[in-house]
Design a protein around this motif. Structure first.
Motif, PDB file in Angstrom:
ATOM      1  N   THR A 255       0.833  -1.202   0.000  1.00 33.45           N
ATOM      2  CA  THR A 255       0.000   0.000   0.000  1.00 33.45           C
ATOM      3  C   THR A 255       0.871   1.257   0.000  1.00 33.45           C
ATOM      4  N   MET A 256       0.225   2.405   0.071  1.00 36.08           N
ATOM      5  CA  MET A 256       0.972   3.667   0.131  1.00 36.08           C
ATOM      6  C   MET A 256       1.876   3.726   1.354  1.00 36.08           C
ATOM      7  N   ARG A 257       1.427   3.152   2.465  1.00 36.54           N
ATOM      8  CA  ARG A 257       2.234   3.207   3.692  1.00 36.54           C
ATOM      9  C   ARG A 257       3.603   2.557   3.503  1.00 36.54           C
ATOM     10  N   GLU A 258       3.656   1.504   2.706  1.00 39.37           N
ATOM     11  CA  GLU A 258       4.929   0.823   2.477  1.00 39.37           C
ATOM     12  C   GLU A 258       5.766   1.500   1.398  1.00 39.37           C
ATOM     13  N   ASN A 259       5.179   2.390   0.629  1.00 36.05           N
ATOM     14  CA  ASN A 259       5.876   2.917  -0.544  1.00 36.05           C
ATOM     15  C   ASN A 259       6.157   4.417  -0.517  1.00 36.05           C
ATOM     16  N   VAL A 260       5.680   5.113   0.510  1.00 33.92           N
ATOM     17  CA  VAL A 260       6.016   6.532   0.666  1.00 33.92           C
ATOM     18  C   VAL A 260       7.228   6.641   1.590  1.00 33.92           C
ATOM     19  N   LEU A 261       8.283   7.254   1.099  1.00 27.57           N
ATOM     20  CA  LEU A 261       9.512   7.400   1.883  1.00 27.57           C
ATOM     21  C   LEU A 261       9.527   8.679   2.704  1.00 27.57           C
ATOM     22  N   SER A 262       8.975   9.758   2.128  1.00 29.87           N
ATOM     23  CA  SER A 262       9.018  11.037   2.818  1.00 29.87           C
ATOM     24  C   SER A 262       7.979  11.980   2.216  1.00 29.87           C
ATOM     25  N   LEU A 263       7.574  12.982   3.001  1.00 33.55           N
ATOM     26  CA  LEU A 263       6.579  13.959   2.563  1.00 33.55           C
ATOM     27  C   LEU A 263       7.061  15.375   2.848  1.00 33.55           C
ATOM     28  N   THR A 264       6.585  16.303   2.039  1.00 32.32           N
ATOM     29  CA  THR A 264       6.693  17.728   2.363  1.00 32.32           C
ATOM     30  C   THR A 264       5.299  18.188   2.749  1.00 32.32           C
ATOM     31  N   VAL A 265       5.179  18.781   3.943  1.00 31.90           N
ATOM     32  CA  VAL A 265       3.861  19.115   4.484  1.00 31.90           C
ATOM     33  C   VAL A 265       3.844  20.546   5.004  1.00 31.90           C
ATOM     34  N   VAL A 266       2.753  21.265   4.692  1.00 42.16           N
ATOM     35  CA  VAL A 266       2.500  22.574   5.298  1.00 42.16           C
ATOM     36  C   VAL A 266       1.550  22.355   6.464  1.00 42.16           C
ATOM     37  N   THR A 267       1.945  22.801   7.641  1.00 40.58           N
ATOM     38  CA  THR A 267       1.154  22.599   8.850  1.00 40.58           C
ATOM     39  C   THR A 267       0.059  23.657   8.965  1.00 40.58           C
TER      40      THR A 267
ATOM     41  N   ALA B 166      15.634   8.550  14.021  1.00 40.90           N
ATOM     42  CA  ALA B 166      15.744   9.940  14.477  1.00 40.90           C
ATOM     43  C   ALA B 166      14.383  10.508  14.886  1.00 40.90           C
ATOM     44  N   GLY B 167      13.826   9.966  15.952  1.00 40.52           N
ATOM     45  CA  GLY B 167      12.602  10.545  16.490  1.00 40.52           C
ATOM     46  C   GLY B 167      11.327   9.919  15.944  1.00 40.52           C
ATOM     47  N   LEU B 168      10.216  10.637  16.176  1.00 39.41           N
ATOM     48  CA  LEU B 168       8.908  10.127  15.792  1.00 39.41           C
ATOM     49  C   LEU B 168       8.773  10.023  14.269  1.00 39.41           C
ATOM     50  N   GLU B 169       8.002   9.073  13.811  1.00 36.66           N
ATOM     51  CA  GLU B 169       7.798   8.846  12.379  1.00 36.66           C
ATOM     52  C   GLU B 169       6.620   9.683  11.882  1.00 36.66           C
ATOM     53  N   LEU B 170       6.909  10.921  11.473  1.00 39.39           N
ATOM     54  CA  LEU B 170       5.846  11.826  11.043  1.00 39.39           C
ATOM     55  C   LEU B 170       5.261  11.440   9.685  1.00 39.39           C
ATOM     56  N   THR B 171       6.034  10.735   8.878  1.00 40.74           N
ATOM     57  CA  THR B 171       5.509  10.327   7.567  1.00 40.74           C
ATOM     58  C   THR B 171       4.243   9.516   7.748  1.00 40.74           C
ATOM     59  N   GLN B 172       4.293   8.524   8.612  1.00 41.78           N
ATOM     60  CA  GLN B 172       3.135   7.662   8.835  1.00 41.78           C
ATOM     61  C   GLN B 172       1.994   8.400   9.520  1.00 41.78           C
ATOM     62  N   LEU B 173       2.316   9.449  10.272  1.00 46.02           N
ATOM     63  CA  LEU B 173       1.271  10.238  10.914  1.00 46.02           C
ATOM     64  C   LEU B 173       0.402  10.939   9.873  1.00 46.02           C
ATOM     65  N   PHE B 174       1.042  11.510   8.855  1.00 46.05           N
ATOM     66  CA  PHE B 174       0.288  12.262   7.855  1.00 46.05           C
ATOM     67  C   PHE B 174      -0.371  11.355   6.813  1.00 46.05           C
ATOM     68  N   ILE B 175       0.215  10.185   6.557  1.00 45.54           N
ATOM     69  CA  ILE B 175      -0.442   9.242   5.644  1.00 45.54           C
ATOM     70  C   ILE B 175      -1.726   8.745   6.300  1.00 45.54           C
ATOM     71  N   GLY B 176      -2.832   8.900   5.628  1.00 46.95           N
ATOM     72  CA  GLY B 176      -4.105   8.453   6.178  1.00 46.95           C
ATOM     73  C   GLY B 176      -4.823   9.482   7.025  1.00 46.95           C
ATOM     74  N   SER B 177      -4.259  10.680   7.166  1.00 48.23           N
ATOM     75  CA  SER B 177      -4.896  11.699   8.006  1.00 48.23           C
ATOM     76  C   SER B 177      -5.969  12.489   7.265  1.00 48.23           C
ATOM     77  N   GLU B 178      -6.142  12.212   5.984  1.00 49.22           N
ATOM     78  CA  GLU B 178      -7.230  12.778   5.174  1.00 49.22           C
ATOM     79  C   GLU B 178      -7.271  14.310   5.164  1.00 49.22           C
ATOM     80  N   GLY B 179      -6.091  14.914   5.166  1.00 51.34           N
ATOM     81  CA  GLY B 179      -6.017  16.368   5.070  1.00 51.34           C
ATOM     82  C   GLY B 179      -6.419  17.106   6.326  1.00 51.34           C
ATOM     83  N   THR B 180      -6.520  16.408   7.448  1.00 53.96           N
ATOM     84  CA  THR B 180      -6.970  17.058   8.681  1.00 53.96           C
ATOM     85  C   THR B 180      -5.821  17.561   9.549  1.00 53.96           C
ATOM     86  N   LEU B 181      -4.583  17.180   9.212  1.00 54.63           N
ATOM     87  CA  LEU B 181      -3.433  17.594  10.022  1.00 54.63           C
ATOM     88  C   LEU B 181      -2.475  18.511   9.280  1.00 54.63           C
ATOM     89  N   GLY B 182      -2.625  18.624   7.969  1.00 52.77           N
ATOM     90  CA  GLY B 182      -1.744  19.460   7.177  1.00 52.77           C
ATOM     91  C   GLY B 182      -1.975  19.217   5.702  1.00 52.77           C
TER      92      GLY B 182
END
Length: 349
Positions: A16-28, A46-62
């Motif tokens: 799925t996308m979760r396995e294939n997205v390496l990194s994101l650019t996000v406006v908060t 290096a810390g929390l995995e923000l990529t997975q946080l934004f994947i699946g957030s449906e545009g509600t976090l950034g």
């Protein structure tokens, strides 16, 4: 695809996308820019995995502005197959057996169409004068193999065909057929891709609920069969009548993920469609599954989030939302989070 953690027909081989997205650019929400949610390297601690946080957030976090994805080389050769079954249960049991035996590395796609889905796609082909794209009217598996040589494809087709023939109670005079790359294979996948459009044409409407759930493979056959039975003998809660509703299922079946397209023409039929969707979602949860494998929560499934996750899980999600977006400016409108039900009640009518 990123916002809902979507996938598609090639998930069996590539994930799925979760396995294939390496990194994101996000406006908060406050206008800040996360240039990279993580470095695009194989490993990172290096810390929390923000990529997975934004994947699946449906545009509600950034707002996702750029996506760095994993790439795979194109395979040189491909071929397909079509298997026709007496019942939907036989088709699903075959797929479960295939997964248990181990999916060959060349198998790219394994998709299911219910009998009603086939009726719809065939009818659409007739309207479009594409009779060569018609397939036998019965529950159907569509397969595609890819490899660097045809030898591996033929070898794995024989393995898969052997499992399906042993388990699947194939429909007489149809069995499982090999399809070389070209017009015949293109016609097969055209039927699968246009399942939603065909469903609306099938009942003469341009409106439908397209919903999906995902359940463990051990529960898949029973979940799909029970769904088909409910559609065939739907008990209308408003007038007490029993009616048969077309059960149009298009599935990434090897993942335990299936889509149900429920067309409707008027408000009364829309209430029936929503009732059927609610029953489907609760059946999936009872099976140990999820309310959505890839379409997301959106507005339509907010009321089921607590049923799946429980209060503590949802409270953590709500806390993250409030922390990143205290003014609730990012794609609110009653989506994803149960607290939105009280903020935007009209959205859920």
């Amino acid at each position: 695809m990123v916002s809902t953690s979507g996938s598609g027909m090639s998930t069996l081989k590539y994930g799925t996308m979760r396995e294939n997205v390496l990194s994101l650019t996000v406006v908060t929400p406050d206008g800040g820019i996360i240039e990279r949610t993580r470095q695009p390297v194989r490993k990172s601690s290096a810390g929390l995995e923000l990529t997975q946080l934004f994947i699946g957030s449906e545009g509600t976090l950034g707002v996702v502005c750029a996506v760095c994805v994993r790439l795979f080389p194109l395979e040189t050769y491909s071929a397909g197959a079509l298997a026709s079954f007496d019942t939907l249960q036989d088709a699903v049991r075959s797929v479960v057996a295939l997964r248990s035996a181990g999916v060959p590395s060349t198998l790219l796609r394994c998709e299911l169409l219910s009998k009603d889905a086939v009726v719809g796609t065939n009818a659409l082909c007739v309207k479009e004068n594409k009779s060569d794209a018609q397939i036998p009217v019965c529950p159907t598996l569509l397969l595609e193999f890819v490899a660097t040589n045809m030898r591996d494809i033929h070898r794995d087709f024989k393995v898969v065909a052997g499992i399906i023939k042993k388990v699947g109670n194939l429909k007489k005079h149809a069995a499982i057929r090999f399809a070389k790359k070209g017009p015949k294979m293109d016609a097969l996948w055209s039927a699968r891709r246009r399942c939603g459009i065909a469903a609306m044409k099938y009942v003469g409407t341009a409106t439908c609920i397209t919903t999906d759930v995902c359940v463990p493979l051990t529960a898949l056959a029973n979940c799909i069969v029970d769904t088909e039975k409910e559609f065939a003998n739907y008990q209308n809660k408003e007038d007490g009548t029993t009616q048969s509703i077309p059960c149009i299922i298009c599935a990434h079946i090897s993942d335990g993920n299936f889509h149900v397209v429920i067309p409707y023409k008027n408000e009364k039929e829309m209430r029936v469609a929503k009732d059927l969707e609610t029953s489907l979602v609760r059946r999936a949860i009872a099976c140990g599954g999820t309310i959505s494998g890839e379409h997301g929560v959106g507005i339509g499934k907010v009321r089921h989030v607590v049923e799946e996750h429980g209060d503590v899980h949802v409270d953590v999600q709500e806390s993250i939302k409030k922390s990143l977006d205290p003014c609730n400016g990012m794609n609110p409108a009653g989506k994803v989070y149960p607290s939105q039900l009280t903020l935007f009640p009209a959205a859920h009518l």
